[in-house]
Design an enzyme around this catalytic site. Structure first.
Site, PDB file in Angstrom:
ATOM      1  N   ASP A  17      28.772 -12.784 -22.961  1.00  0.00           N
ATOM      2  CA  ASP A  17      29.777 -11.958 -23.631  1.00  0.00           C
ATOM      3  C   ASP A  17      31.103 -12.699 -23.781  1.00  0.00           C
ATOM      4  OD1 ASP A  17      30.716  -9.687 -24.867  1.00  0.00           O
ATOM      5  OD2 ASP A  17      31.212  -8.653 -23.000  1.00  0.00           O
ATOM      6  N   ASN A  65      24.104  -3.582 -30.907  1.00  0.00           N
ATOM      7  CA  ASN A  65      24.944  -4.486 -31.699  1.00  0.00           C
ATOM      8  C   ASN A  65      24.823  -4.273 -33.213  1.00  0.00           C
ATOM      9  OD1 ASN A  65      24.636  -7.206 -29.287  1.00  0.00           O
ATOM     10  ND2 ASN A  65      26.323  -5.759 -29.540  1.00  0.00           N
TER      11      ASN A  65
END
Ligand code: IPE
Ligand code: IPE
Ligand code: MG
Length: 239
Positions: A17, A65
């Protein structure tokens, strides 16, 4: 306690991330960060054998996502296609076996073909087992597994009375993999965002501030060493 390959984790899973923030800090579009992030993967994969890490699982794209802009999603899909074509040779020669987990159904045909080809090309390798989670969500995986388990019950292949906690993992995308020992998340967020929910029941966690495009082999080595000093009790009391 010193770390080292013997005491280190056998299976490391990483929530990669922070690509967007890394790019933003440089005044660049988010995709610039994703490209920089993809470039970090090779070094991390290649340092695994020296650290005793046999299995590396990386979170590349979650079932959530898709909520991002069309530009970002399309850019990521194109990056995955390029990454696979470009890395195929290097992964094969480094004796890395690649697997994908996640739901392939929503992915485009070309990408699925490349994923199949990479799995096929590396199927006989066994030095490092790299698993890429792409369109992966832990809840989605459990739901898909449950559906297949229910189908086996309905068709008489599986006796419902025999179902126990060893049964469901056989239906998960990760059925051939051991559970992760260490789960790392970069970028300072202390959440798991739907990653390996079932499999991480007893994993150790490391939440680190480094943004993924800045992550290095040295940092992984440090985290593996720290893991070696932990006392994993699995619910028992040490005698
Ligand atoms: C991780 O980086 C990569 C993906 C989720 C595809 P992010 O894109 O989430 O980066 P941040 O969290 O916005 O910085
Ligand atoms: C998790 O990161 C997914 C990947 C790294 C692929 P996200 O950036 O999507 O997670 P949230 O939105 O912060 O929970
Ligand atoms: Mg993020």
């Amino acid at each position: 306690m010193t770390g080292g390959p013997e005491a280190g984790p056998r299976h490391v899973a990483i929530i990669m991330d922070g690509n967007g923030r890394w790019a933003q800090a440089r005044g660049r579009p988010r995709l610039f960060g994703h490209h920089a992030g993809a470039k970090r993967v090779r070094e991390v994969v290649e340092c695994c054998p020296a650290l005793g890490v046999k299995y590396l699982t990386i979170f590349a794209f979650s079932t959530e996502n898709w909520k991002r802009t069309q530009v970002e999603v399309a850019g990521l899909m194109s990056l995955f296609r390029r990454y696979i074509s470009k890395e195929m040779k290097a992964l094969a020669t480094k004796n890395v076996r690649v697997r994908f987990i996640g739901d392939r159904e929503r992915l485009d045909k070309k990408l699925i073909q490349l994923m199949d080809a990479l799995e096929r090309e590396t199927a006989d390798n066994d030095r490092t087992h790299l698993t890429i989670a792409l369109n992966y969500g832990g809840r989605d995986e459990v739901a898909r597994a449950t559906k297949r388990l229910a189908q086996d019950v309905a068709s008489g292949k599986l006796d419902p009375e025999s179902v126990d906690e060893e049964t469901l993992p056989r239906y998960l995308d990760t059925c051939v993999l051991p559970d992760p020992d260490l789960v790392i998340r970069t970028s300072g967020e202390a959440r798991i965002s739907n990653f390996l929910l079932w499999q991480s029941a007893y994993a150790e966690y490391e939440f680190i501030d480094t943004l993924w495009p800045d992550f290095t082999a040295e940092e992984l080595a440090r985290l593996c060493q720290g893991y070696g000093g932990r006392d994993r009790r699995f619910g028992a009391v040490k005698t």
